[in-house]
Design an enzyme around this catalytic site. Structure first.
Site, mmCIF file in Angstrom:
data_model
loop_
_atom_site.group_PDB
_atom_site.id
_atom_site.type_symbol
_atom_site.label_atom_id
_atom_site.label_comp_id
_atom_site.label_asym_id
_atom_site.label_seq_id
_atom_site.Cartn_x
_atom_site.Cartn_y
_atom_site.Cartn_z
ATOM 1 C CE LYS A 1 36.260 -1.586 55.252
ATOM 2 N NZ LYS A 1 35.030 -1.972 55.923
ATOM 3 C CD GLU B 1 42.869 -14.879 49.679
ATOM 4 O OE1 GLU B 1 43.212 -13.876 50.367
ATOM 5 O OE2 GLU B 1 42.101 -15.769 50.110
ATOM 6 N N GLY C 1 32.875 -4.433 53.118
ATOM 7 C CA GLY C 1 33.385 -4.982 51.855
ATOM 8 C C GLY C 1 32.286 -5.438 50.911
ATOM 9 N NE ARG C 2 28.547 -9.007 54.691
ATOM 10 C CZ ARG C 2 29.434 -8.903 55.675
ATOM 11 N NH1 ARG C 2 30.735 -8.903 55.392
ATOM 12 N NH2 ARG C 2 29.060 -8.788 56.938
ATOM 13 C CD GLU D 1 32.160 -11.919 54.149
ATOM 14 O OE1 GLU D 1 33.122 -12.668 53.932
ATOM 15 O OE2 GLU D 1 32.081 -10.771 53.651
ATOM 16 C CG HIS E 1 18.335 -28.443 30.556
ATOM 17 N ND1 HIS E 1 17.566 -29.347 29.844
ATOM 18 C CD2 HIS E 1 17.824 -27.219 30.308
ATOM 19 C CE1 HIS E 1 16.649 -28.670 29.153
ATOM 20 N NE2 HIS E 1 16.782 -27.387 29.423
ATOM 21 C CE LYS F 1 40.462 -13.060 55.755
ATOM 22 N NZ LYS F 1 40.178 -11.649 56.034
HETATM 23 O O1 F6P Z 1 38.729 -5.751 50.381
HETATM 24 P P1 F6P Z 1 39.563 -6.629 51.229
HETATM 25 O O2 F6P Z 1 40.017 -5.942 52.483
HETATM 26 O O3 F6P Z 1 40.735 -7.168 50.445
HETATM 27 O O4 F6P Z 1 38.687 -7.851 51.704
HETATM 28 C C1 F6P Z 1 38.127 -8.734 50.787
HETATM 29 C C2 F6P Z 1 37.079 -9.597 51.401
HETATM 30 O O5 F6P Z 1 37.605 -10.336 52.477
HETATM 31 C C3 F6P Z 1 36.666 -10.414 53.534
HETATM 32 O O6 F6P Z 1 37.094 -9.591 54.568
HETATM 33 C C4 F6P Z 1 36.498 -11.815 54.029
HETATM 34 O O7 F6P Z 1 37.704 -12.471 54.116
HETATM 35 C C5 F6P Z 1 35.390 -9.888 52.926
HETATM 36 O O8 F6P Z 1 34.497 -9.410 53.854
HETATM 37 C C6 F6P Z 1 35.902 -8.868 51.987
HETATM 38 O O9 F6P Z 1 34.943 -8.502 51.051
#
Ligand code: F6P
Length: 535
Positions: free
Chosen positions: A195, A201, A255-256, A341, A372, A500
């Site tokens: 987003k 990452e 995002g979620r 979250e 199990h 972060k």
């Molecule tokens: O889509 P982006 O901006 O890379 O964010 C990824 C994820 O990181 C977060 O902002 C949390 O670090 C989430 O809410 C989101 O889904």
């Protein structure tokens, strides 16, 4: 806020759930049915008075008003000044305005572009710059830009008839290494899903993927292997992704909550635009149900109220989500982000510290595997863990009906066992022939199940794209209702920021470029250890 319910709990907490079934209508009374689903919460300690109190709480906390505010584009994400309109993504024929502007033409245009792109890719019309057909797709994203499509592509595997979709999320190089090791860069499309397009990452993995593709097809052709899903179009351009393959969305999609729009592109590629539309239709059908069904007939409302009863009133700190469906094995992880979250907050909307618990810890695994592993604790541990079972009446494997029957029998057996338990007398009877006297009693005590442990069960005919849409939207609205009752903002996530920031500061320290002086003793010790063994 929960005083009435707490006082009520004090009067009912010692009764046996099983005894409530003396009422022959209990199962039906304490269930809700809609859209082909049956949500059964009769194996809980909720009675009519409990339910009335819970429904009154929802009224008093303004759930209905807040729900309308969300659906109609009000800026209910108050700490970020944003509307919350993931529901608009799954209702392309609807109409919603934000800041006086109709957002739907944009939603429809992006959906059509996604469909054209996915169809072209699946049909072989869109090829690599070298004219080869794309065989594989890697979605690079994390959190909400990964968990939804990764969960859904697996859930809908029986409908998968497009290129193979893979997911890379972790910054651990092992993840992208292992995924790419099995793929041919000359026939792989990389979708960078972020987003913000700044997530460290994702951007790190995207760069690694670009190097991997460029090494095989050359720098000039590499760009033709990339697409992007983001609301930051400037950054996607900086990364060099052609705008014809960039699918944008607005800041009113959290995002979620984003798998209904461009972030769902990998799912659309896997199952095709028609099944993706069916997934959206399932979500929209649940929206309609949530908006219109009254009181106890409203499944998301009741799922939320059962959650509030167990977490805030009975003080059970966690809940287990237990899908009896191997293809829903990523659902617990998806729900962990969605629920934790969203509702893992300590202050109410006005900034005041909460004087009650916010959202519970959510965890789980598919059945029967969990049986199990950790079910031992659920059955005999000292803590009560409310369980949420779910199962389809039918599987997708016509030749393995007997296995599906076994799966369902196990699912039903677990909720029955949790409620019924096994008394000392019954346990004694089980081992009577093997032991005697004090040893008999000692052995029997280890085989006692206290029982009276609550669970709910969601059953549905078959896990189709539409049903998956219904299930995901059901859980989204559950989170929404719980958040409104708790008075928190379910749509921000400031709690991820500090880690972060500290990771950014620790990067050069771990790399040995800066000193760890100034860090606490534990962090310094860990850095020293890493430096000793890293090289
Ligand atoms: O889509 P982006 O901006 O890379 O964010 C990824 C994820 O990181 C977060 O902002 C949390 O670090 C989430 O809410 C989101 O889904």
């Amino acid at each position: 806020m929960f005083e009435d319910l707490k006082s009520h709990l004090a009067t009912v907490k010692d009764r046996q759930i099983l005894s409530l079934f003396d009422d022959a209508d209990r199962a039906e009374t304490f269930s809700a049915t809609a859209l082909g689903m049956l949500f059964d919460y009769s194996k809980t300690n909720i009675d009519l008075h409990t339910r009335d109190l819970l429904l009154a709480l929802a009224d008093q906390r303004g759930v209905a008003e807040r729900r309308e505010a969300m659906f109609t584009g009000a800026k209910i994400n108050e700490t970020e000044g944003r509307a919350v309109l993931h529901t608009a993504l799954r209702n392309p024929d609807g109409s919603v305005t934000v800041d006086g502007e109709d957002v739907m033409p944009g939603v429809r245009e992006t959906l059509s572009r996604m469909e054209a792109f996915a169809s072209d890719l699946r049909g072989g019309g869109f090829t690599t710059p070298a004219g080869k057909r794309f065989t594989d797709v890697i979605n690079i994203g994390i959190g909400g830009s990964d968990l939804g499509p990764a969960m859904a592509v697996l859930a809908l595997a029986p409908y998968g008839d497009g290129p193979r979709c893979h997911f890379v999320s972790n910054v651990d190089g092992a993840h992208i290494h292992d995924v790419t090791a099995a793929l041919d860069p000359e026939t792989t499309l990389v979708i960078v899903a972020s987003k913000t397009f700044t997530t460290i990452e994702t951007m790190t993995n995207a760069k690694t993927a670009r190097d991997w593709i460029a090494a095989a097809v050359g720098e000039d052709a590499a760009g033709g292997h990339f697409a992007a899903l983001s609301s930051n179009l400037e950054k996607t351009a900086d990364f060099g992704i052609d705008e014809s393959r960039v699918f944008g969305f607005e800041d009113w999609v959290g995002g979620r909550y984003s798998m209904w729009g461009p972030i769902g592109l990998s799912l659309m590629i896997a199952v095709g635009p028609d099944d993706f539309r069916a997934f959206l239709a399932g979500g929209a059908a649940m929206d309609d149900h949530f908006r219109t069904a009254e009181g106890a007939d409203n499944i998301p409302l009741m799922l939320a109220l059962v959650g509030i009863w167990h977490n805030q009133v009975c003080d059970h700190a966690t809940r287990a989500v237990l899908p009896y469906d191997q293809r829903l094995s990523r659902l617990p992880a998806y729900l962990q982000q969605l629920e934790m979250e969203s509702n893992g907050k300590s202050v109410s909307m006005d900034g005041a510290r909460l004087d009650y618990n916010s959202g519970p810890v959510v965890w789980g695994e598919p059945g029967t595997n969990g049986q199990h592993a950790f079910y031992q604790l659920i059955h005999q541990g000292t803590r009560v863990i409310p369980c949420e079972f779910m199962v389809a009446a039918k599987g997708h494997e016509p030749k393995l009906v007997h296995q599906h029957q076994l799966l369902m029998a196990n699912c039903l057996a677990q909720s029955e066992a949790l409620m019924r338990g096994r008394s000392l007398d019954e346990a004694t009877g089980k081992v009577a022939g093997k032991f005697e006297g004090a040893e008999l009693e000692r052995q029997a005590r280890h085989r006692v199940f206290e029982g009276n442990r609550p669970s709910t069960t969601l059953v549905y005919p078959l896990l189709t794209p539409k049903m998956l849409g219904q299930i995901i939207a059901l859980y989204e609205h559950r989170v929404f209702v719980e958040g409104v009752i708790l008075g928190i903002n379910s749509f921000d996530q400031w709690g991820v920021e500090l880690g972060k920031e500290l990771a950014t500061a620790l990067g050069p320290i771990v790399a040995g470029e800066e000193s760890a002086d100034g860090k606490d003793g534990s962090t310094r010790q860990l850095v020293n250890y890493i430096h000793r063994y890293a090289n």
